[in-house]
Design an enzyme around this catalytic site. Structure first.
Site, PDB file in Angstrom:
ATOM      1  N   HIS A   1      58.824  32.313   6.102  1.00  0.00           N
ATOM      2  CA  HIS A   1      57.679  33.211   6.180  1.00  0.00           C
ATOM      3  C   HIS A   1      56.359  32.437   6.157  1.00  0.00           C
ATOM      4  O   HIS A   1      55.415  32.755   6.885  1.00  0.00           O
ATOM      5  CB  HIS A   1      57.756  34.214   5.022  1.00  0.00           C
ATOM      6  CG  HIS A   1      56.545  35.087   4.888  1.00  0.00           C
ATOM      7  ND1 HIS A   1      55.578  34.854   3.935  1.00  0.00           N
ATOM      8  CD2 HIS A   1      56.133  36.165   5.594  1.00  0.00           C
ATOM      9  CE1 HIS A   1      54.626  35.760   4.058  1.00  0.00           C
ATOM     10  NE2 HIS A   1      54.936  36.572   5.046  1.00  0.00           N
TER      11      HIS A   1
ATOM     12  N   GLU B   1      55.754  30.960   9.477  1.00  0.00           N
ATOM     13  CA  GLU B   1      55.292  32.019  10.394  1.00  0.00           C
ATOM     14  C   GLU B   1      53.764  32.161  10.302  1.00  0.00           C
ATOM     15  O   GLU B   1      53.065  32.200  11.309  1.00  0.00           O
ATOM     16  CB  GLU B   1      55.977  33.343  10.029  1.00  0.00           C
ATOM     17  CG  GLU B   1      55.450  34.543  10.795  1.00  0.00           C
ATOM     18  CD  GLU B   1      55.353  35.801   9.916  1.00  0.00           C
ATOM     19  OE1 GLU B   1      56.349  36.162   9.282  1.00  0.00           O
ATOM     20  OE2 GLU B   1      54.256  36.384   9.858  1.00  0.00           O
ATOM     21  N   HIS B   2      53.255  32.216   9.075  1.00  0.00           N
ATOM     22  CA  HIS B   2      51.796  32.326   8.898  1.00  0.00           C
ATOM     23  C   HIS B   2      51.074  31.140   9.531  1.00  0.00           C
ATOM     24  O   HIS B   2      50.069  31.308  10.205  1.00  0.00           O
ATOM     25  CB  HIS B   2      51.463  32.356   7.403  1.00  0.00           C
ATOM     26  CG  HIS B   2      51.430  33.727   6.819  1.00  0.00           C
ATOM     27  ND1 HIS B   2      50.304  34.253   6.248  1.00  0.00           N
ATOM     28  CD2 HIS B   2      52.386  34.677   6.711  1.00  0.00           C
ATOM     29  CE1 HIS B   2      50.569  35.461   5.795  1.00  0.00           C
ATOM     30  NE2 HIS B   2      51.819  35.754   6.057  1.00  0.00           N
TER      31      HIS B   2
ATOM     32  N   GLU C   1      49.790  38.836  -0.396  1.00  0.00           N
ATOM     33  CA  GLU C   1      50.852  39.571   0.295  1.00  0.00           C
ATOM     34  C   GLU C   1      52.008  39.826  -0.686  1.00  0.00           C
ATOM     35  O   GLU C   1      52.554  40.928  -0.756  1.00  0.00           O
ATOM     36  CB  GLU C   1      51.333  38.779   1.512  1.00  0.00           C
ATOM     37  CG  GLU C   1      52.278  39.576   2.398  1.00  0.00           C
ATOM     38  CD  GLU C   1      52.692  38.816   3.666  1.00  0.00           C
ATOM     39  OE1 GLU C   1      52.225  37.675   3.878  1.00  0.00           O
ATOM     40  OE2 GLU C   1      53.485  39.375   4.437  1.00  0.00           O
TER      41      GLU C   1
END
Lengths: 425, 421
Positions: free
Chosen positions: A67, A70-71, A142
């Site tokens: 993740h 991905e950012h 997040e």
């Protein structure tokens, strides 16, 4: 290009594997205004232990790395990729789940320029100590957002109770603690292991030109030799559940619950997995669906409300059913459901036929939107399932298949309950 | 593609949009009402109707009926646009060619049964259904606290519009429920179906004449004295900014700012306002995303959004509780930047393109299309999607600066933790 055609729904998907191993799938939707492309790698939150092709040692990375990566892919030396997509008028996004990281855009103009950008940026990592550090603050918020989301918590608490060691029990974004250990070296290592074209797939859909689309992809892909298989290491998961019950207190009005069932018949992908998933979905529908006697009973007794629902999620190496909602007495709901599943008096072939009809309509609706086609395609692809096989597999499911499946999967010993209770004053 | 209008002559308007894109036909029926004191009753009605009709007496049998129509979906919801309270009844039916069966008429017949033919006992709804649905309704109202992100925005608007109809929550108030019974609810329902304006949108690969024919068959009953719904008051002078804090058991703070835009939904300036909000917080190109998230790493999400029909704007973000002042300063600074004309060509251009993309995308979704038509009607405009895009294209930087002067901060709402010093 090869093509797969389904006559029943009159849809066709074109396919080609490039020399570097990338699989390209294209679907034409005449008359649609919107175009959609998705570029995905088979790398998700479950992949934290693996052997890099050519290496002998095992690599272990902190939770949440897929993740995090991905950012960071959206940043390049020249600036933000979001900015480039914005200039072209497209809306770009990405997501990470247990098995997949996917980058995508939706456009109504400049499709080929957007596609080129998508293909290029996913092949161009740019990580620095500074930009990695900066992202930690954003991802921390997040993580906090999900921490305060009771529906998310009740779900992940259920997975934690179902599984002893399988990584599916961990939060996709990791924890504030685990992401603090991530640095640019780790990101590069994961990138070069998992973002090899051989481990990736690209799907494009819309009112687009087939050859032009394929050419844009081909011309902008790196030439690369195949790297061979990545060995992913998952711990041996016992078939039993880890614990029967998990409870957390949060700011909610009524208790929320997830009654979860562990799928112990795992290890298959493709048509077999699709068939199993549909059998379980149909079982659940017959047992606790909106047209079931049990739903009517629970609802009229005030034990459940319209937030009640269920789903089965099946990956190749793990799977689980979840029945959930809000209730003043989750334990009572659990007991009533488990008793009914044990007696199986609700199994009637006329209901089975009707539910099957319902699933035909449900599948047809998928093809109304380019977004949902793309998401479904990628989701199925990662499980070796061909989207267009859906109806044939569905038609071939028999009442006996469903009865057997229900007996083996939806039973007390496979079940756990996760509850989020209101904070007591 | 043209939207065909077929008034059924009784305050019910039928609109048909023919397109061969979709594998289903979507029917949306909207009932318009004034958002007012009787909101709780109004919001409860669809849930009671869903429980059973005169011919299909239970929810279970309704679901079975629809499952037999190849999983036709029924969605019933209640929401507000400005100070208009809407009930939405939606059906999505498979297109004949894929299932070799015509389910359209069955669907329309069902819709009539659902909305206009409820299960009654004398001059009242079925007692048990009302009792149970009151309980469920109470749970739904109370559980709004579960979704913190939406709750923060709703609460900000409520504080801001205290005393105005817009402050009424779309599901109403749980305190009202004790006064509702099967009799007074049925009485109110009668009034609603006899006098409220109704719009029906059908989108799909259909023959308009055939659609009109079946709707005339089931929906041509007598109705009169149709209510005229008034437009909300959007002008309000802010004498002093309101600061509100709410302490909940949360780990993330939610900072939400409510603004009065003082722009009417059908005015020329509305398009400039739309661009304004886009530049401020409409996507990754916007000032809020760039400055609150990317530069300061304070938030994962930070956006602005308009409420067109009441002339409001909201800015919202999720932050570490201790960063309240820092985030508030950065947000207010972005507004100031726009007011001073510091808008990059890139920001203006990207905002417009993002708006075109999202408007054009509606053409691919039947319910988005229906909602677009409905919004046009409520706003008092009648632009199709392409004409709407042209209005946005005309907006200049000067227009955006001009409109920014009308926007006034009204309320700052902060959802924060319980362990504060």
């Amino acid at each position: 290009m090869q093509q797969i055609y389904n006559e029943r729904i009159n849809e066709r998907i074109f396919f080609q594997e490039l020399d570097n191993g990338l699989k390209v799938y294209i679907m034409l939707k005449k008359g649609y205004t919107k175009q959609f492309a998705i570029f995905a790698t088979h790398f998700g939150s479950n992949d934290s232990k693996f052997v890099v092709p050519g290496d002998t040692e095992v690599t272990e990375v902190p939770d949440g790395v897929a993740h995090f990566l991905e950012h960071k892919m959206f940043e390049e030396e020249e600036g933000s990729i979001f900015e480039e997509f914005s200039r072209l008028g497209a809306s770009a996004n990405a997501y990470t789940n247990f098995t997949t990281t996917a980058y995508l855009f939706a456009s109504t103009d400049n499709f080929y320029d957007n596609l080129k950008l998508l293909v290029k940026f996913v092949q161009n990592p740019y990580f620095t100590d500074e930009n990695v550090e900066k992202e930690k603050g954003i991802i921390a918020q997040e993580i906090r957002m999900y921490q305060d989301d009771p529906n998310w918590r009740v779900y992940f608490n259920a997975l934690e109770a179902l599984y002893h060691v399988h990584p599916v029990r961990k939060d996709i974004a990791g924890t504030i603690e685990s992401i603090s250990q991530i640095n640019k070296e780790i990101l590069y290592k994961c990138y070069y292991t998992f973002y090899h074209p051989e481990n990736m797939v690209l799907f494009a859909v819309g009112d687009i030109d087939l050859d032009k689309t394929l050419n844009v992809i081909r011309e902008n892909m790196r030439r690369e030799k195949k790297q061979g298989e990545i060995k992913r290491i998952y711990p041996e998961e016992p078939s039993s559940v880890y614990k029967k019950e998990v409870v957390q207190d949060m700011q909610v009005s009524l208790p929320l619950f997830n009654l979860a069932f562990k799928d112990t018949d795992v290890g298959v992908g493709g048509k077999n997995l699709l068939k199993k998933s549909l059998e379980i979905q149909i079982s659940l529908e017959m047992a606790v669906g909106r047209s079931s006697d049990l739903y009517e009973k629970l609802y009229s007794e005030g034990l459940i409300d319209s937030t009640f629902g269920f789903d089965y999620s099946g990956e190749i190496d793990c799977g689980y059913s979840i029945i959930g909602g809000q209730s003043k007495d989750p334990f009572k709901v659990r007991d009533i459901i488990l008793t009914s599943l044990k007696n199986r008096e609700f199994l009637k072939s006329e209901d089975f036929e009707r539910i099957k009809k319902k699933y035909i309509g449900k599948f047809l609706r998928t093809f109304n939107s380019v977004d949902s086609i793309a998401y479904s395609f990628i989701n199925f692809y990662m499980k070796d399932i061909d989207l267009l096989d859906y109806l044939d597999v569905l038609y071939n499911i028999s009442f006996e298949d469903v009865t057997n499946r229900l007996q083996n999967h939806l039973k007390e010993e496979n079940s756990v309950i996760s509850i989020v209770n209101p904070i007591k004053k | 593609m043209q939207l065909i209008k077929k008034p059924l002559g009784n305050g019910i308007n039928l609109y048909i949009d023919t397109t061969d894109k979709f594998k289903t036909v979507t029917v949306n029926l909207y009932v318009h009402n004034q958002l007012a004191e009787e909101a709780t009753k109004y919001a409860l009605i669809p849930s009671v109707l869903k429980r059973g009709s005169l011919k299909i007496k239970t929810y279970k049998d309704m679901v079975k009926y629809l499952e037999n129509l190849y999983g036709t979906t029924m969605t019933v919801s209640v929401y507000k646009k400005g100070e208009r309270h809407l009930q939405q009844y939606r059906l999505e039916l498979p297109q004949e060619e894929y299932i070799k069966e015509n389910v359209l008429e069955g669907g329309v017949k069902f819709l009539k049964e659902l909305v206009f033919n409820p299960l009654t006992e004398g001059d009242a709804f079925h007692k048990e259904y009302v009792l149970q649905e009151k309980e469920v309704h109470k749970n739904l109202i109370d559980s709004r606290i579960n979704d913190k992100t939406k709750y923060a925005v709703d609460r900000c608007y409520e504080e801001m519009c205290k005393g105005e109809p817009f402050a009424i929550f779309e599901l109403g108030k749980s305190e009202d429920l004790q006064f509702i019974d099967e009799k007074n609810l049925y009485e109110y329902y009668q009034k609603c179906i006899n006098t409220l304006p109704i719009d029906i949108y059908v989108v799909g690969n259909v023959n308009p004449d055939y659609i009109e024919e079946i709707f005339r068959k089931y929906f041509a009953f007598q109705r009169e004295d149709i209510l005229n719904i008034s437009s909300p008051n959007i002008y309000k002078e802010v004498k002093e900014v309101k600061y509100v804090r709410e302490n909940l058991e949360v780990t993330q703070g939610k900072l939400t700012l409510g603004f009065r835009t003082n722009v009417l939904p059908n005015s020329e300036e509305y398009y400039a306002l739309l661009v304004y909000s886009g530049v401020l917080g409409g996507g990754p190109f916007s000032k809020l995303f760039m400055n609150v998230r990317e530069k300061a790493s304070l938030a994962y999400y930070a956006y602005s959004r308009l409420e067109r029909f009441k002339g409001l704007m909201v800015v919202s973000c999720g932050i570490e509780i201790e960063n309240y002042n820092k985030a508030l300063d950065i947000i207010l600074k972005q507004l100031k930047e726009i007011e001073e004309g510091n808008i990059k060509d890139y920001e203006l251009d990207s905002t417009k393109k993002a708006l075109y993309t999202s408007l054009n995308s509606m053409k691919d979704n039947a319910t988005s299309k229906s909602d677009y038509y409905l919004s046009q009607k409520i706003a008092g405009t009648s632009l199709d999607i392409d004409e709407f895009i042209k209005e946005i294209a005309k907006v200049t930087k000067e227009d955006v600066v001009e409109v920014s002067k009308k926007i006034k901060l009204d309320t700052v709402y902060f959802m924060t933790g319980k362990k504060e010093e």
